[in-house]
Design an enzyme around this catalytic site. Structure first.
Site, PDB file in Angstrom:
ATOM      1  N   GLY A  40       0.835  -1.188   0.000  1.00  0.00           N
ATOM      2  CA  GLY A  40       0.000   0.000   0.000  1.00  0.00           C
ATOM      3  C   GLY A  40       0.870   1.238   0.000  1.00  0.00           C
ATOM      4  O   GLY A  40       1.231   1.757   1.053  1.00  0.00           O
ATOM      5  N   GLN A 222       7.102  -3.992   0.160  1.00  0.00           N
ATOM      6  CA  GLN A 222       7.595  -4.489   1.446  1.00  0.00           C
ATOM      7  C   GLN A 222       9.001  -3.946   1.736  1.00  0.00           C
ATOM      8  O   GLN A 222       9.297  -2.831   1.356  1.00  0.00           O
ATOM      9  CB  GLN A 222       7.575  -6.030   1.487  1.00  0.00           C
ATOM     10  CG  GLN A 222       6.186  -6.637   1.520  1.00  0.00           C
ATOM     11  CD  GLN A 222       5.635  -6.905   0.134  1.00  0.00           C
ATOM     12  OE1 GLN A 222       6.342  -7.346  -0.757  1.00  0.00           O
ATOM     13  NE2 GLN A 222       4.360  -6.663  -0.052  1.00  0.00           N
TER      14      GLN A 222
END
Length: 423
Positions: A40, A222
């Site tokens: 995100g 990530q």
């Protein structure tokens, strides 16, 4: 920046979206190289926050070509929804987005079994979006790729084989009995038709652009400590989140990369389960979480909060071969009386200044802290290094020496211009 990689130096959520958005102003092509819609990346547009899950963070810059590489696992329906959201805001996406024909697909059965696998003692804290199981099929050579959509008969038969296997492995997942390859092909047909014009050979496109002198920016999801090989295994993601995964995930040779920029917060956060040696006590973590709005951009889950972990950052610096480090969210620490840093670990009474090889050992280490005085004043309006409060500079310059990597800049807010270049 002929070819720059931006990589997270912690457990993700470091603010890579903002960094890529800023660097995209000078890039011709921005390509995403790994991960799935669990990422995100938050970027600011006209004062509003947009959360991007699969579309590269360069999409807010008109004229920038955006590519999704072969190393990404793609949920076509989620990607379609994300594109529609962006286009509803007047952002042109479809004419600028390319999707690798070799990217693997996340299918409904991946989501169904991952939701069950994440219950009980075997859980590792994933988002349950089918990403791990899509990567599992990729490694087992049973996965389906974007290019396979062009052969509906093959696609349906392969889905049926996968479903038969999963029904035996996960008999408790009742919904698998209702799925069929033919039904999946039919449900994906509208998406496949919309994406057909965007399918491309990402590696070939990037190599031609590189040889033509165009500027490339490779974006990961990530962070290094979630890398499948170099993270806190098994509490990791299912792909190569470190910089080595960038050329692999877009189809370039490793010598194509000219610069690697790491991104770290001025403190640390982690989502999901796994060891976190610098984690704060609950009350202190709650204070930092609220100050930094530390909730997952994709899931809304509260992030675990802690102080900066120098051995973990040193590991990320080495693994990625960082040329420079960008520190984000310095402003979140403005109100703290004291800033702590995990300087080294202690294991069984002996000092340890590196990340242990297993999560089991990392769970046993005890932190050795270094303390810095807080600066107790707002840094949000600061735009020059010399104007940062003295204690803030001391903290950052000590970190630079401890990691033996130069700082490129420090972020003091979410806005695009809230940056302090290292002078």
């Amino acid at each position: 920046m002929p070819c720059t990689v931006v990589v997270g130096a912690q457990w993700g959520d470091e603010g890579k979206g903002k960094v890529v958005d800023a660097l995209s102003a000078e890039a011709d092509i921005v390509a995403r190289y790994q991960g799935g819609p669990n990422a995100g990346h938050s970027v600011i547009r006209d004062g509003a926050t947009l959360v991007l899950h699969l579309v590269p963070s360069g999409v807010l810059h008109p004229g920038t070509r955006c590519l999704i590489g072969n190393g990404v696992v793609v949920d076509l329906e989620r990607l379609d929804t994300e594109i529609a959201m962006l286009e509803s805001l007047g952002i042109d996406v479809r004419s600028r987005l390319g999707l690798s024909a070799s990217a693997h697909l996340i299918l409904p059965y991946h989501r169904a079994v991952e939701a069950v696998a994440e219950r009980g003692a075997g859980a590792i804290g994933t988002t349950g979006r089918g990403i791990g199981f899509a990567y599992r099929d990729k490694a087992a050579r049973t996965g389906l790729r974007v290019a396979d959509l062009a052969d509906p008969e093959y696609f349906a038969a392969a889905c049926d084989r996968n479903l038969a296997r999963l029904r035996l492995e996960y008999p408790e997942v009742d919904v698998l009995a209702t799925m069929s390859g033919a039904a999946l092909v039919e449900s994906l047909r509208p998406c496949e038709q919309r994406f057909r014009p965007m399918i491309t050979d990402v590696g070939d496109e990037l190599e031609r652009a590189r040889k033509a002198g165009r500027r490339l920016l490779l974006e990961g999801a990530q962070g290094t400590l979630l890398d499948l090989d170099h993270g806190t295994y098994p509490f990791v993601t299912s792909s190569s989140a470190s910089a080595a995964g960038a050329p692999l995930g877009v189809g370039l040779g490793p010598r194509a990369v000219d610069r690697v920029l790491g991104v770290t917060k001025a403190y640390a956060t982690r989502v999901g389960l796994g060891p976190f040696p610098s984690e704060m006590p609950d009350a202190e973590a709650a204070r930092l979480r609220e100050a930094g709005e530390e909730y997952g951009a994709t899931t809304g889950r509260p992030r675990r909060c802690g102080w900066l972990d120098v051995p973990a950052l040193r590991h990320a610096t080495r693994v990625n071969g960082l040329d420079a480090l960008i520190v984000t969210k310095l402003d979140v620490l403005d109100a703290f009386d004291e800033i702590q840093v995990l300087e080294r670990y202690e294991l069984d009474g002996a000092p340890l200044d590196r990340l242990p090889p297993t999560a089991r050992v990392l769970e046993r280490v005890r932190p050795t802290w270094r303390r810095f005085p807080g600066w107790k004043t707002s840094t949000r309006a600061t735009r020059r290094w010399c104007d940062l409060p003295g204690p803030a500079r001391d903290y950052l310059e000590w970190l630079e020496r401890a990691l033996d990597v130069p700082l490129a800049s420090v972020s003091v807010g979410a806005e695009r211009d809230a940056e302090v270049p290292r002078a």
